[in-house]
Scaffold this active site. Sequence first.
Site, PDB file in Angstrom:
ATOM      1  CB  ALA A  20      -2.004  16.823  13.119  1.00 41.21           C
ATOM      2  CB  SER A  23      -1.414  22.263   5.796  1.00 44.50           C
ATOM      3  OG  SER A  23      -0.977  21.055   5.253  1.00 44.50           O
ATOM      4  N   GLY A  25      -0.807  27.903   6.006  1.00 47.43           N
ATOM      5  CA  GLY A  25      -1.342  28.515   4.785  1.00 47.43           C
ATOM      6  C   GLY A  25      -2.629  27.861   4.322  1.00 47.43           C
ATOM      7  CG  HIS A 131       1.658  16.614   6.609  1.00 43.21           C
ATOM      8  ND1 HIS A 131       1.996  17.940   6.564  1.00 43.21           N
ATOM      9  CD2 HIS A 131       0.421  16.534   6.057  1.00 43.21           C
ATOM     10  CE1 HIS A 131       1.004  18.634   6.021  1.00 43.21           C
ATOM     11  NE2 HIS A 131       0.040  17.804   5.693  1.00 43.21           N
ATOM     12  CD  GLU A 166       2.496  21.053  -2.679  1.00 43.54           C
ATOM     13  OE1 GLU A 166       1.434  20.570  -2.258  1.00 43.54           O
ATOM     14  OE2 GLU A 166       3.562  21.024  -2.027  1.00 43.54           O
ATOM     15  NE  ARG A 198       0.939  23.727   0.684  1.00 45.60           N
ATOM     16  CZ  ARG A 198       0.179  22.770   1.186  1.00 45.60           C
ATOM     17  NH1 ARG A 198       0.248  21.547   0.690  1.00 45.60           N
ATOM     18  NH2 ARG A 198      -0.682  23.017   2.146  1.00 45.60           N
ATOM     19  CG  HIS A 234      -2.601  22.953  -3.529  1.00 46.14           C
ATOM     20  ND1 HIS A 234      -3.104  22.031  -2.644  1.00 46.14           N
ATOM     21  CD2 HIS A 234      -1.261  22.760  -3.536  1.00 46.14           C
ATOM     22  CE1 HIS A 234      -2.115  21.311  -2.144  1.00 46.14           C
ATOM     23  NE2 HIS A 234      -0.994  21.736  -2.665  1.00 46.14           N
ATOM     24  CG  ASN A 345      -7.066  17.847   7.746  1.00 49.20           C
ATOM     25  OD1 ASN A 345      -6.595  18.772   8.407  1.00 49.20           O
ATOM     26  ND2 ASN A 345      -6.895  16.575   8.051  1.00 49.20           N
ATOM     27  CB  CYS A 351      -8.269  18.045  -2.526  1.00 50.55           C
ATOM     28  SG  CYS A 351      -8.257  19.814  -2.341  1.00 50.55           S
TER      29      CYS A 351
HETATM   30  O1  SUG Z   1      -1.755  19.651   1.600  1.00 44.20           O
HETATM   31  N1  SUG Z   1      -4.216  19.202   4.061  1.00 44.20           N
HETATM   32  C1  SUG Z   1      -3.808  19.114   2.686  1.00 44.20           C
HETATM   33  C2  SUG Z   1      -4.963  19.452   1.782  1.00 44.20           C
HETATM   34  C3  SUG Z   1      -4.621  19.174   0.341  1.00 44.20           C
HETATM   35  C4  SUG Z   1      -5.627  19.726  -0.583  1.00 44.20           C
HETATM   36  N2  SUG Z   1      -5.297  19.411  -1.923  1.00 44.20           N
HETATM   37  C5  SUG Z   1      -5.566  20.183  -2.981  1.00 44.20           C
HETATM   38  N3  SUG Z   1      -5.899  21.446  -2.871  1.00 44.20           N
HETATM   39  N4  SUG Z   1      -5.437  19.662  -4.153  1.00 44.20           N
HETATM   40  C6  SUG Z   1      -2.617  20.031   2.410  1.00 44.20           C
HETATM   41  O2  SUG Z   1      -2.560  21.122   2.989  1.00 44.20           O
HETATM   42  C7  SUG Z   1      -3.894  18.914   6.460  1.00 44.20           C
HETATM   43  C8  SUG Z   1      -3.322  17.858   7.389  1.00 44.20           C
HETATM   44  C9  SUG Z   1      -3.422  18.244   8.836  1.00 44.20           C
HETATM   45  O3  SUG Z   1      -3.363  19.423   9.184  1.00 44.20           O
HETATM   46  O4  SUG Z   1      -3.543  17.301   9.662  1.00 44.20           O
HETATM   47  C10 SUG Z   1      -3.430  18.732   5.036  1.00 44.20           C
HETATM   48  O5  SUG Z   1      -2.391  18.169   4.795  1.00 44.20           O
END
Ligand code: SUG
Length: 420
Positions: A20, A23, A25, A131, A166, A198, A234, A345, A351
């Site tokens: 979707a 996020s 950045g 989200h 986070e 974040r 992150h 994503n 992650c």
């Molecule tokens: O928080 N992506 C997550 C990816 C998290 C990665 N985690 C670590 N690096 N530990 C985020 O940005 C994308 C969802 C979307 O665009 O539909 C998303 O949430």
Amino acid sequence: MSTLVEINFDGLVGPSHNYAGLSLGNLASAKHGGNVSYPRAAALQGVGKMRHNMGLGLAQGLLCPLPRPNHGFLDALGLTEPADETERRLRAAAWSASSMWTANAATVSPAPDTADGRCHLTAANLVTMPHRSQEWPDTARQLRLAFADTAHFAVHDAVPACFGDEGAANHMRMGTSHAAPGLEIFVYGKPGGAFPARQHEQASRAVARLHGLDPARCLFVEQSGEAIAAGAFHNDVVAVANERVLFTHEQAFADPEGTYAAIRAALPEAEIVIVPTSAVSLADAIASYLFNAQLLTLPSGEMGLVIPLEAWEHPAVRAWLDGMLASNGPIRRVLPVDVRQSMANGGGPACLRLRVVANLATVDSRFLLTEARADMLEKLIAKAWPEQIDPADLGRDSLAVSVVAARAALLDALELSALA
Ligand code: SUG
């Protein structure tokens, strides 16, 4: 001999996995926003990674997807039928399967580091992204079930929402072994750049206090603004640590030399493997997710790096990895895995897992993976997970019915209906 071992708890990819573009950045999320996703393939890739690591002889746990669509979130926003793009994005937020990225579920301080000798976990509030901000109450509930043994664990609610947290994605732990007292390194960002920072320093400091950490064995390190601006939303996109080894990009920290010196002062055995910008640019590191790797101590005592296939296939990264393997460094094996659906994503191998150092016998066994349970999961996913989701389908009743039924079948199979 100590009974404390590292257990990696992977988040099972939920049946509503979709793209979707939520996020800001996170370059992969933006790039793939609007694409059709493949939840069944995504979840099978996730189980494949868990099996891969279990096959290395390592302890493997799992955490379940959270209830989606989140009607409580939509109700609280008074949102029924979206009237515009902003409202469509809010609706998509209620459908996100983002709890798969369990590195953001909590920050974990193992028992050897804490004042009361218990392993402490603080659920991450994830307030920067709508989200993700809905995850923590359900996450905390699940952690309280998995780590219900209060003689060995303490699970804390998230820190106040005024300070973004986070979780483990912005936290590293180093030491001579998993079971030895560790140096806990909290990495925070400073706001003001093009993309959100974040992790707030005060959230990290609150977690350290809640966990009863010894200030002499804590470092609070600023992430480099350049890294955040380049898409390192992150710290675990540009650095990863395991026991005495820190594997990091040259531009991960605001003050790299000061950071390395502080680590060496606290842990003289530390080995710091630095990938220079001249070999792998920040852009290449972030596009390939080289550092979003699982740096693991294998049963042989050697360290292995579980990287995404994207990193293995990237020419500059591959050249650096080949050179590293040919040298006498502390990382002896590179193990590529296919988690492409999650990668699109912005979620690589690191992650997808939350590391907990604990005695296996103290963890609720329903959250531990076995080969038989992996077989069962694969069958259930193949049957119940939607094959594909077009973001335009989010909100459709028929999709909601299948997503809810898939999760219910999973909880039933794992005897975890208490989480329903
Ligand atoms: O928080 N992506 C997550 C990816 C998290 C990665 N985690 C670590 N690096 N530990 C985020 O940005 C994308 C969802 C979307 O665009 O539909 C998303 O949430």
